[in-house]
Design an enzyme around this catalytic site. Structure first.
Site, PDB file in Angstrom:
ATOM      1  N   ARG A  12      48.014 111.806  80.808  1.00 36.56           N
ATOM      2  CA  ARG A  12      47.515 110.856  79.419  1.00 36.56           C
ATOM      3  C   ARG A  12      46.580 109.939  79.625  1.00 36.56           C
ATOM      4  O   ARG A  12      46.367 109.489  80.715  1.00 36.56           O
ATOM      5  CB  ARG A  12      49.212 110.313  78.946  1.00 36.56           C
ATOM      6  CG  ARG A  12      49.455 109.014  79.883  1.00 36.56           C
ATOM      7  CD  ARG A  12      50.664 108.293  79.164  1.00 36.56           C
ATOM      8  NE  ARG A  12      51.383 107.317  80.255  1.00 36.56           N
ATOM      9  CZ  ARG A  12      52.172 106.340  79.625  1.00 36.56           C
ATOM     10  NH1 ARG A  12      52.252 106.386  78.464  1.00 36.56           N
ATOM     11  NH2 ARG A  12      52.502 105.577  80.408  1.00 36.56           N
ATOM     12  N   ILE A  14      43.312 107.720  79.866  1.00 35.77           N
ATOM     13  CA  ILE A  14      42.141 107.889  80.917  1.00 35.77           C
ATOM     14  C   ILE A  14      42.407 108.847  81.766  1.00 35.77           C
ATOM     15  O   ILE A  14      41.507 109.739  81.863  1.00 35.77           O
ATOM     16  CB  ILE A  14      42.155 106.700  81.503  1.00 35.77           C
ATOM     17  CG1 ILE A  14      41.347 105.367  80.387  1.00 35.77           C
ATOM     18  CG2 ILE A  14      40.890 106.737  82.597  1.00 35.77           C
ATOM     19  CD1 ILE A  14      41.119 104.161  81.024  1.00 35.77           C
ATOM     20  N   THR A  86      51.523  97.988  84.427  1.00 39.78           N
ATOM     21  CA  THR A  86      51.222  96.515  84.323  1.00 39.78           C
ATOM     22  C   THR A  86      52.671  95.921  84.352  1.00 39.78           C
ATOM     23  O   THR A  86      53.503  96.677  83.943  1.00 39.78           O
ATOM     24  CB  THR A  86      50.670  96.077  82.932  1.00 39.78           C
ATOM     25  OG1 THR A  86      51.336  96.659  82.016  1.00 39.78           O
ATOM     26  CG2 THR A  86      49.239  96.535  83.175  1.00 39.78           C
ATOM     27  N   ASP A  88      53.323  92.258  83.301  1.00 41.77           N
ATOM     28  CA  ASP A  88      52.670  90.913  82.913  1.00 41.77           C
ATOM     29  C   ASP A  88      53.335  89.767  82.794  1.00 41.77           C
ATOM     30  O   ASP A  88      54.646  89.863  82.714  1.00 41.77           O
ATOM     31  CB  ASP A  88      51.750  90.958  81.844  1.00 41.77           C
ATOM     32  CG  ASP A  88      50.826  92.039  81.793  1.00 41.77           C
ATOM     33  OD1 ASP A  88      50.250  92.418  82.844  1.00 41.77           O
ATOM     34  OD2 ASP A  88      49.999  92.413  80.920  1.00 41.77           O
ATOM     35  N   GLN A 141      42.532  87.483  84.586  1.00 38.59           N
ATOM     36  CA  GLN A 141      43.126  87.667  83.370  1.00 38.59           C
ATOM     37  C   GLN A 141      44.330  86.790  83.492  1.00 38.59           C
ATOM     38  O   GLN A 141      45.179  87.159  84.413  1.00 38.59           O
ATOM     39  CB  GLN A 141      43.434  89.111  82.697  1.00 38.59           C
ATOM     40  CG  GLN A 141      44.002  89.021  81.341  1.00 38.59           C
ATOM     41  CD  GLN A 141      43.039  88.555  80.340  1.00 38.59           C
ATOM     42  OE1 GLN A 141      41.908  88.610  80.430  1.00 38.59           O
ATOM     43  NE2 GLN A 141      43.807  87.859  79.415  1.00 38.59           N
ATOM     44  N   TYR A 147      48.106  92.382  88.475  1.00 37.25           N
ATOM     45  CA  TYR A 147      47.376  93.325  88.239  1.00 37.25           C
ATOM     46  C   TYR A 147      45.993  92.908  88.656  1.00 37.25           C
ATOM     47  O   TYR A 147      45.285  93.810  89.096  1.00 37.25           O
ATOM     48  CB  TYR A 147      47.228  93.663  86.713  1.00 37.25           C
ATOM     49  CG  TYR A 147      46.619  94.610  86.060  1.00 37.25           C
ATOM     50  CD1 TYR A 147      46.996  95.941  85.972  1.00 37.25           C
ATOM     51  CD2 TYR A 147      45.396  94.380  85.571  1.00 37.25           C
ATOM     52  CE1 TYR A 147      46.495  97.004  85.639  1.00 37.25           C
ATOM     53  CE2 TYR A 147      44.477  95.537  85.233  1.00 37.25           C
ATOM     54  CZ  TYR A 147      44.960  96.798  85.045  1.00 37.25           C
ATOM     55  OH  TYR A 147      44.158  97.932  84.425  1.00 37.25           O
ATOM     56  N   LYS A 151      43.646  95.272  91.268  1.00 29.55           N
ATOM     57  CA  LYS A 151      42.582  95.834  91.014  1.00 29.55           C
ATOM     58  C   LYS A 151      41.398  95.355  91.666  1.00 29.55           C
ATOM     59  O   LYS A 151      40.255  95.992  91.981  1.00 29.55           O
ATOM     60  CB  LYS A 151      42.357  95.668  89.204  1.00 29.55           C
ATOM     61  CG  LYS A 151      43.225  96.423  88.430  1.00 29.55           C
ATOM     62  CD  LYS A 151      43.222  98.036  88.585  1.00 29.55           C
ATOM     63  CE  LYS A 151      43.924  98.833  87.814  1.00 29.55           C
ATOM     64  NZ  LYS A 151      43.832 100.333  88.090  1.00 29.55           N
ATOM     65  N   ILE A 180      39.970  99.808  76.812  1.00 25.17           N
ATOM     66  CA  ILE A 180      39.700 101.209  76.595  1.00 25.17           C
ATOM     67  C   ILE A 180      40.940 101.408  75.256  1.00 25.17           C
ATOM     68  O   ILE A 180      42.235 101.013  75.800  1.00 25.17           O
ATOM     69  CB  ILE A 180      39.799 102.261  77.521  1.00 25.17           C
ATOM     70  CG1 ILE A 180      38.939 101.685  78.677  1.00 25.17           C
ATOM     71  CG2 ILE A 180      39.636 103.675  77.127  1.00 25.17           C
ATOM     72  CD1 ILE A 180      37.404 101.526  78.356  1.00 25.17           C
TER      73      ILE A 180
END
Length: 240
Positions: A12, A14, A86, A88, A141, A147, A151, A180
């Protein structure tokens, strides 16, 4: 013989767009997934791409999963480490489990999949590994220490492994998407998303196909002199 590619988290968003782009390049593509079997079956029926289920955070499962793909399609030449989750929360509210799970899937999955395929690529003198990082791994972020750390780690992992693979014809690169238009971003509250889009110079969210085109370039036969690089595809939101 067609190159064989594995795309993790490939059924699904990307991941699906990447699978389709590599398929259209003539590769034999395997889509890894860990969630809904029903959704994976629908993906395979829609695209003609075989789906294989395993958790990229599980080292042995990756070894077994790659073996299953190779039995079905042949030796793996291309790995796209796209699987990510994620969990968060600010540091004060984040559980250790939320930290560990994101690190294990998002970063550990890159190690596990590279470990399962690197030796074979080396023996054949050709390979492509593309790791999907994030703008939030570059800029940070709020509420995403897990996360962002995972990354960011991907970008360092990419540079180090690129040095190991270069003399064997294996390139290792990363792509850092911005925001995205996927299910993950769709889950962001509308008022927050509006503020995010306002900070993107192009004035819109990216499309999954735009990430896929970058991956396709890095996986191509003509990209052998590109390694250890991070391609930022973020509409100008963060110039790194």
């Amino acid at each position: 013989m067609a190159r064989v590619a594995i795309v993790t988290g490939g059924t699904r968003g990307i991941g699906e767009a990447i699978c389709l782009a590599l398929r259209d390049m003539g590769m034999a593509v395997a889509a890894n997934y860990v969630g809904s079997e029903e959704r994976a079956k629908a993906f395979s029926e829609r695209t003609g791409i075989k789906a294989f289920r395993w958790n990229v955070a599980d080292h042995q499962a990756c070894l077994d999963g790659v073996a299953a793909v190779e039995a079905a399609l042949g030796p793996v030449d291309v790995v796209v480490n796209n699987a990510g989750i994620t969990r968060d929360g600010t540091l004060m509210k984040m559980s250790y489990e939320a930290w560990r799970e994101v690190i294990d899937v998002n970063l550990g999955g890159c190690f596990n999949m590279a470990k399962a395929t690197f030796v074979g690529m080396k023996s054949r003198g050709w390979g492509r590994i593309v790791n999907i990082g994030s703008i939030n791994g570059q800029a940070g972020q709020y509420g995403q220490v897990n996360y962002a750390a995972a990354k960011s780690g991907i970008h360092g992992f990419t540079k180090a492994l690129a040095q190991e693979g270069a003399r064997f014809g294996i390139t290792v690169n990363a792509i850092a998407p911005g925001y995205i238009d996927t299910d993950m971003v769709a889950a962001v509250p509308a008022d927050v998303l509006e503020k995010i889009v306002a900070k993107i110079p192009t004035g819109r969210l990216g499309q999954a196909q735009e990430i896929a085109r970058g991956v396709a370039f890095l996986c191509g036969e003509d990209a052998g002199f590109v390694t250890g690089s991070t391609l930022s595809i973020n509409g100008g939101q963060h110039m790194y």
